[in-house]
Design an enzyme around this catalytic site. Structure first.
Site, PDB file in Angstrom:
ATOM      1  CB  CYS A 127      -0.910  -0.002   1.236  1.00  0.00           C
ATOM      2  SG  CYS A 127      -2.220  -1.227   1.090  1.00  0.00           S
ATOM      3  CB  CYS A 208      -4.333  -0.698  -1.094  1.00  0.00           C
ATOM      4  SG  CYS A 208      -2.787  -1.579  -0.852  1.00  0.00           S
TER       5      CYS A 208
END
Ligand code: NGD
Length: 307
Positions: A127, A208
């Protein structure tokens, strides 16, 4: 019947005459000999069975040594760059890559053709580390290389395997077409553009946290809805996983300052992002990326140290 012995032959005596049957045999043998020679001559001089011509396109042909390069890159990536991924799959990855386009019309490639290849690679990007780009490939790659922790698509295995390569097949051959391949705008279901669409979509779907996009502010329109970023990646970001898109609008250090975060092109991007329930932020000449540009332009006023 007169027998003819060698010892009996002399200059004055003609050779003993052959019987009718003998002459017939000799004639036949000669005929067979001439016919065989003629057949042999025809067989040797005839051109080989003509192979069907490969389709001719307007773009350059497949990169020479394509398969060796792809296999070599696969081992380089999985053994040296990111050893965690495991190099055992490389031969299978090469086979899946070949099967996607070999012996097929290069304008008739479907997303499904690349699915077996995509399924073989199970790589996730952490992420906050995905870096998209549009019309700013060189700087985006330089920045991600120097920064070390960011991933452009070409820092993932699938992007790494194919970056800067050209490939296409031909229905009449089991080899890549090295003579010509269609240009991207020659057809919709293009061998190369379909590949990049498929893997760009997968790359964006898996992103993400905060994601970044580097855009080129020296162009009048840094953001294009028709680009792969604008048409595929942007709409493949999952708002349940991605909360913010940060745009970095970079200007050529010695070039134009055409558009910036406050220009109409970036505002269009902002509106699309907000409609997708993702927060949008924008920075002109993001300093760490500007410093990468400064390496080659150290005298430029924007490279002076700010203490
Ligand atoms: O007409 C073309 C053509 N158009 C684009 N490209 C083309 N290649 C041709 N042979 N003929 C290729 O796409 C070229 O290699 C460009 O460098 C690349 C990207 O096009 P660009 O700069 O217009 O940006 P996009 O927004 O369309 O696509 C960049 C984003 C970026 O975030 C990557 O993750 O989409 C991904 N990506 C898409 C296509 C190709 C990467 C590539 C690549 N590495 O080649």
């Amino acid at each position: 019947m007169a027998r003819c012995e060698f010892s009996q032959l002399s200059r004055d005596e003609p050779c003993c005459p052959l019987s009718r049957r003998g002459r017939l045999c000799l004639g036949l043998a000669l005929l067979v000999l001439i016919l065989s020679a003629a057949v042999l001559l025809v067989a040797l001089t005839r051109s080989p069975t003509p192979t069907p011509e490969a389709l001719a396109w307007n773009g350059t042909g497949s990169t020479r040594n394509l398969f060796a390069i792809v296999l070599g890159r696969c081992y380089t990536y999985t053994q040296l760059l990111r050893p965690g991924l495991g190099s055992e799959a490389c031969p299978k990855i090469l086979d899946a890559f070949k099967s996607a386009f070999i012996s097929k019309n290069p304008c008739d490639i479907m997303k499904e053709d690349y699915q077996p290849l995509v399924d073989l690679v199970n790589q996730t990007v952490p992420c906050n580390k995905s870096l998209f780009w549009s019309k700013s490939k060189e700087l985006a790659h330089q920045y991600s290389w120097v920064q070390g922790g960011m991933f452009t698509l070409e820092d993932t295995l699938l992007g790494y395997l194919a970056d800067d390569l050209t490939w296409c097949g031909d229905p009449s051959s089991v080899e890549p077409n090295y003579q010509s391949c269609p240009r991207w705008n020659e057809c919709l279901n293009h061998t190369g553009s379909v590949f990049w669409k498929v893997i760009s979509q997968k790359f964006a779907e898996s992103a993400c946290g905060v994601v970044q996009v580097m855009l080129n502010g020296s162009l009048s329109k840094p953001f294009h809805k028709s680009s792969t970023f604008g048409s595929v990646e942007l709409f493949s970001l999952d708002p349940r996983k991605v909360h913010t898109l940060q745009a970095w609008v970079m200007h050529d250090i010695r070039g134009n300052y055409s558009d910036s975060c406050s220009g109409p092109s970036i505002r269009e991007l902002e509106s699309i992002v907000n409609k997708r329930n993702i927060t949008f932020t924008c920075q002109n000449n993001y300093r760490p990326a500007r410093l990468v540009q400064c390496v080659k332009n150290i005298e430029h006023s924007s490279c002076a140290s700010k203490i």
